[in-house]
Design an enzyme around this catalytic site. Structure first.
Site, short mmCIF file in Angstrom:
data_model
loop_
_atom_site.label_atom_id
_atom_site.label_comp_id
_atom_site.label_asym_id
_atom_site.label_seq_id
_atom_site.Cartn_x
_atom_site.Cartn_y
_atom_site.Cartn_z
N ARG A 1 63.54 21.99 43.63
CA ARG A 1 62.37 22.12 42.76
C ARG A 1 61.72 20.76 42.61
O ARG A 1 62.41 19.75 42.46
CB ARG A 1 62.78 22.67 41.38
CG ARG A 1 63.15 24.15 41.37
CD ARG A 1 61.96 25.05 41.68
NE ARG A 1 62.28 26.47 41.66
CZ ARG A 1 62.58 27.22 42.72
NH1 ARG A 1 62.60 26.68 43.92
NH2 ARG A 1 62.84 28.50 42.59
N HIS B 1 56.78 24.98 50.58
CA HIS B 1 57.86 25.78 49.98
C HIS B 1 58.40 26.83 50.97
O HIS B 1 58.36 28.03 50.72
CB HIS B 1 57.37 26.46 48.69
CG HIS B 1 58.49 26.81 47.75
ND1 HIS B 1 58.44 26.58 46.41
CD2 HIS B 1 59.71 27.39 47.97
CE1 HIS B 1 59.57 26.99 45.83
NE2 HIS B 1 60.35 27.48 46.78
#
Ligand code: NAP
Length: 313
Positions: free
Chosen positions: A228, A276
């Site tokens: 993250r 991502h």
């Protein structure tokens, strides 16, 4: 029998594909969308399968016993359930771990074999052979040794890298050095050429990698962030890239996604930007894992291993 609700924030075509795949694996269950369930029936729903759910949809089901996430990262969902008795189960899919391990290997090799440097040299039409470091000489450390971290560590170990990990609890992994606590983290970072972040985002890991810890890495170290964005203090990272203390960063995750087109990170030559993609959930394998969890719960009344909301993962 109780119904299952599928709550997804995805666009409707993706939602339909997911629903069909999960239903195919659970032929004895009825899985419905929130809009197909009336108020009285909502009280009978005991399991929710979710992907970025609208909190208002989730709140319509007061008697949920557990929630199955389609993703491995659950920090946003934790905020929804923290004061409720409902249990939260993150996706624990061996295929996901394998995909992440492949990404870790791919981008470790990318850094090990100087690919950012050669890409730049090609732009400049420059013919220069950079040093080739063997895997046995390279110290690769992973923050987090959970489902994804362990698969990555073992994959790297097979190729002879010098592998270490840092986690909350000790790990006994063949040929892999395990570190704990703040002192352990400092010790590990001092001996790291490539640092890979696979820590979940929790109150404890928010901006964990700031100026102090990143400066502990040897000069010229490289960084990969696959968990993250907010585990790293981006400002501190940018400063250390600027001074050359950190040589290159591969960033797959960002504090704000998608990365804004105006963000200077896009054009930073010392950063490789990925959208991502290091470990996308595989619909087919995830549906099988979820079906197994639900079938086992129906048969044995045992909720799958669930998130410790106080720890944040
Ligand atoms: P996990 O199984 O929950 O493992 C988390 C690991 O982090 C554990 O080893 C845990 O230590 C360690 N940890 C947590 N807090 C810590 C702390 N404060 N200090 C030290 N160690 C700490 O998680 P996972 O399934 O491996 O997934 C990791 C993360 O990957 C997810 O949270 C998600 O954010 C990210 N992810 C990214 C993608 C992508 O495509 N970019 C895809 C999937 C997942 P213990 O083992 O001691 O408990």
């Amino acid at each position: 029998m109780n119904n299952i609700v599928f709550i997804s924030g995805s666009e409707s075509a993706t939602k339909s594909l997911w629903l069909a795949e999960i239903q195919k694996q659970l032929i004895n269950e009825t899985i419905l969308l929130p809009e197909q369930i009336g108020e009285a029936q909502a009280k009978q729903v005991d399991i929710a399968i979710v992907a970025n759910p609208d909190p208002k949809d989730l709140a319509r089901f007061p008697n949920l016993v557990w929630i199955q996430s389609l993703w491995a990262g659950v920090e946003q969902l934790i905020a929804e359930v923290v004061d409720k008795p409902v249990k939260l189960v993150k996706l624990d899919d061996p295929q996901l771990a394998k995909t992440m391990a492949e990404s870790v290997l791919a981008w470790t090799l990318y850094l090990q074999r100087n690919m950012p440097g050669y890409a730049q040299q090609q732009v400049n039409k420059q013919w220069r052979q950079l040093p080739c470091i063997t895997s046995a000489e390279l110290r690769v450390s992973i923050l987090g040794a959970g489902a994804l971290g362990i698969a990555a560590l073992e994959t790297l170990k097979k190729l002879d890298y010098q592998v270490s990990c840092w986690s909350r609890t000790p790990k006994q992994l063949n040929g892999i050095q395990s570190y704990l606590g703040t002192a352990g983290l400092h010790t590990m970072l001092k001996k790291t050429d490539i640092l890979i972040n696979l820590l979940p985002l929790t109150p404890e890991t928010y901006h964990l990698l700031g100026k102090e810890l990143l400066s502990t890495l040897p000069k010229g170290a490289k960084l990969i962030n696959f968990s993250r964005g907010a585990v790293i203090d981006t400002k501190a990272l940018l400063n250390l890239l600027e001074t050359g203390h950190i040589n290159h960063a591969v960033l797959d995750v960002f504090e704000h996604e998608p990365l804004a087109p105006t963000d200077a990170i896009w054009s930073n030559p010392n950063i490789t930007v990925l959208p991502h993609i290091s470990a996308p959930t595989n619909m087919c394998s995830a549906a099988k894992v979820i079906a197994k969890n639900i079938t086992s719960y129906r048969e044995n009344n045992v909720i799958p291993i669930y998130v410790d909301v106080k720890q944040g993962y």
